[in-house]
Design a protein around this motif. Structure first.
Motif, mmCIF file in Angstrom:
data_model
loop_
_atom_site.group_PDB
_atom_site.id
_atom_site.type_symbol
_atom_site.label_atom_id
_atom_site.label_comp_id
_atom_site.label_asym_id
_atom_site.label_seq_id
_atom_site.Cartn_x
_atom_site.Cartn_y
_atom_site.Cartn_z
ATOM 1 N N ARG A 111 7.629 66.979 70.379
ATOM 2 C CA ARG A 111 7.374 68.352 70.894
ATOM 3 C C ARG A 111 8.712 68.851 71.981
ATOM 4 O O ARG A 111 8.869 69.816 71.944
ATOM 5 C CB ARG A 111 5.841 68.343 71.180
ATOM 6 C CG ARG A 111 4.962 68.349 70.256
ATOM 7 C CD ARG A 111 3.748 68.597 71.036
ATOM 8 N NE ARG A 111 2.532 68.704 70.121
ATOM 9 C CZ ARG A 111 1.255 68.640 70.402
ATOM 10 N NH1 ARG A 111 0.985 68.632 71.565
ATOM 11 N NH2 ARG A 111 0.358 68.860 69.498
ATOM 12 N N ALA A 112 8.899 67.795 72.690
ATOM 13 C CA ALA A 112 10.012 68.109 73.565
ATOM 14 C C ALA A 112 11.252 68.416 73.152
ATOM 15 O O ALA A 112 11.855 69.157 73.674
ATOM 16 C CB ALA A 112 10.314 66.927 74.579
ATOM 17 N N LYS A 113 11.512 67.819 71.813
ATOM 18 C CA LYS A 113 12.761 68.094 71.239
ATOM 19 C C LYS A 113 12.774 69.428 70.535
ATOM 20 O O LYS A 113 13.799 70.139 70.214
ATOM 21 C CB LYS A 113 13.345 66.904 70.301
ATOM 22 C CG LYS A 113 13.548 65.767 70.834
ATOM 23 C CD LYS A 113 14.033 64.801 69.628
ATOM 24 C CE LYS A 113 14.219 63.456 70.428
ATOM 25 N NZ LYS A 113 14.364 62.385 69.242
ATOM 26 N N ALA A 114 11.710 69.998 70.164
ATOM 27 C CA ALA A 114 11.525 71.042 69.049
ATOM 28 C C ALA A 114 11.831 72.400 70.176
ATOM 29 O O ALA A 114 11.518 72.304 71.339
ATOM 30 C CB ALA A 114 10.013 71.297 68.577
ATOM 31 N N PRO A 115 12.550 73.428 69.408
ATOM 32 C CA PRO A 115 12.754 74.630 70.319
ATOM 33 C C PRO A 115 11.420 75.554 70.616
ATOM 34 O O PRO A 115 10.745 75.363 69.681
ATOM 35 C CB PRO A 115 13.534 75.349 69.270
ATOM 36 C CG PRO A 115 13.651 74.746 67.925
ATOM 37 C CD PRO A 115 13.135 73.418 68.207
ATOM 38 N N LYS A 116 11.545 75.720 71.871
ATOM 39 C CA LYS A 116 10.398 76.864 72.112
ATOM 40 C C LYS A 116 10.625 78.134 71.354
ATOM 41 O O LYS A 116 11.591 78.814 71.670
ATOM 42 C CB LYS A 116 10.364 76.761 73.593
ATOM 43 C CG LYS A 116 9.971 75.366 74.309
ATOM 44 C CD LYS A 116 8.778 75.158 75.087
ATOM 45 C CE LYS A 116 8.869 73.915 75.562
ATOM 46 N NZ LYS A 116 8.092 72.879 75.106
ATOM 47 N N PRO A 117 9.517 78.730 70.999
ATOM 48 C CA PRO A 117 9.763 80.109 70.426
ATOM 49 C C PRO A 117 9.656 81.094 71.675
ATOM 50 O O PRO A 117 9.209 80.788 72.765
ATOM 51 C CB PRO A 117 8.362 80.359 69.698
ATOM 52 C CG PRO A 117 7.383 79.402 70.175
ATOM 53 C CD PRO A 117 8.211 78.248 70.549
ATOM 54 N N LYS A 118 10.574 82.060 71.606
ATOM 55 C CA LYS A 118 10.773 83.089 72.733
ATOM 56 C C LYS A 118 9.533 83.831 72.897
ATOM 57 O O LYS A 118 8.888 84.503 71.746
ATOM 58 C CB LYS A 118 12.013 84.125 72.509
ATOM 59 C CG LYS A 118 13.326 83.203 72.741
ATOM 60 C CD LYS A 118 14.342 84.024 72.671
ATOM 61 C CE LYS A 118 15.786 83.205 72.963
ATOM 62 N NZ LYS A 118 16.960 84.010 72.797
#
Length: 126
Positions: A111-118
């Motif tokens: 989860r930490a590696k996954a890009p966060k949606p804007k």
């Protein structure tokens, strides 16, 4: 006995015939009620009926208490099963499975590696 008779189909029919309705509520005054004829069985039969009714109501009370006890037992059983499930005691554990702590750590890392949606404001359409 009077209440049972008045609640019987014959008694209800009599009440609906002689009761006056006031603000949606049936009303019977004393003089009308005195005119109610109540057929009574012989005293020995009344006593026998009373015993049967008392016995039946007592049995119903016992069954109700037993049902309440069963509901409590089922609640405790459900809680116990859920607790065992969370401890992993319901089925034999596969020694090749990774521990839950390792799995949770792997999920956190992914989860930490996954890009966060804007997140932003949407433009109002004109």
């Amino acid at each position: 006995m009077l209440a049972r008779y008045i609640n019987s189909p014959i008694g209800r029919e009599w009440v609906s015939k002689y009761a006056s309705q006031q603000v949606g509520q049936a009303n019977l005054n004393g003089s009308k009620l005195r005119a109610l004829g109540i057929p009574l069985p012989p005293p020995t039969e009344q006593i026998q009926m009373e015993r049967i009714l008392d016995s039946t109501f007592a049995r119903a009370d016992r069954m109700e208490a037993e049902a309440a006890r069963a509901r409590k037992l089922l609640d405790r059983l459900e809680q116990s099963i859920l607790a065992k499930a969370f401890r992993g005691e319901l089925v034999p554990q596969d020694p090749n499975d990774e521990p839950a702590s390792v799995l949770l750590e792997r999920i956190r890392t992914e989860r930490a590696k996954a890009p966060k949606p804007k997140r932003g404001r949407r433009k109002a359409s004109a």
